[in-house]
Motif scaffolding. Structure first.
Motif, mmCIF file in Angstrom:
data_model
loop_
_atom_site.group_PDB
_atom_site.id
_atom_site.type_symbol
_atom_site.label_atom_id
_atom_site.label_comp_id
_atom_site.label_asym_id
_atom_site.label_seq_id
_atom_site.Cartn_x
_atom_site.Cartn_y
_atom_site.Cartn_z
ATOM 1 N N TYR A 129 0.836 -1.206 0.000
ATOM 2 C CA TYR A 129 0.000 0.000 0.000
ATOM 3 C C TYR A 129 0.870 1.255 0.000
ATOM 4 O O TYR A 129 0.647 2.174 -0.794
ATOM 5 N N ARG A 130 1.856 1.275 0.870
ATOM 6 C CA ARG A 130 2.724 2.462 0.955
ATOM 7 C C ARG A 130 3.539 2.652 -0.319
ATOM 8 O O ARG A 130 3.742 3.783 -0.763
ATOM 9 N N SER A 153 2.585 1.763 -3.296
ATOM 10 C CA SER A 153 1.636 2.250 -4.295
ATOM 11 C C SER A 153 1.365 3.746 -4.115
ATOM 12 O O SER A 153 1.318 4.497 -5.087
ATOM 13 N N ARG A 154 1.177 4.178 -2.875
ATOM 14 C CA ARG A 154 0.949 5.608 -2.604
ATOM 15 C C ARG A 154 2.153 6.443 -3.006
ATOM 16 O O ARG A 154 2.009 7.521 -3.579
ATOM 17 N N LEU A 189 2.189 6.853 -6.720
ATOM 18 C CA LEU A 189 1.190 7.833 -7.163
ATOM 19 C C LEU A 189 1.663 9.264 -6.943
ATOM 20 O O LEU A 189 1.420 10.141 -7.782
ATOM 21 N N VAL A 190 2.323 9.522 -5.832
ATOM 22 C CA VAL A 190 2.844 10.865 -5.561
ATOM 23 C C VAL A 190 3.868 11.260 -6.617
ATOM 24 O O VAL A 190 3.835 12.371 -7.159
#
Length: 84
Positions: free
Chosen positions: A22-23, A25-26, A29-30
């Motif tokens: 999850y981290r 992926s985030r 995205l940033v």
């Protein structure tokens, strides 16, 4: 490559690995959003950069500095009323 992070594969992964995915992926995205903003302002990011990795790194850093400088100038100008 040793310096690239990849998500863990599979459906039955531990909670820690799901959190890592999850981290990761985030973070991706940033970075994608940042390059989207840069490419909307700077034409050099709309095509393949054909310089050495060192020069490319300098170009990205320079574009970030210029972007931040221009944002500060624009934000400061819009918050004031025009002087006549």
């Amino acid at each position: 490559m040793d310096n690239l992070l990849r998500p863990f594969l599979g459906r039955q992964i531990t909670r820690e690995r799901r959190l890592f995915n999850y981290r990761l992926s985030r973070a991706r995205l940033v970075v994608e959003c940042a390059f989207g903003i840069l490419s909307s302002q700077w034409r050099m990011f709309r095509r393949v950069i054909t310089t050495s990795p060192e020069v490319t790194e300098l170009c990205v850093k320079a574009a970030c500095v210029l972007h931040n400088f221009l944002r500060r100038k624009t934000i400061g100008r819009t918050s004031r009323t025009p002087v006549e």
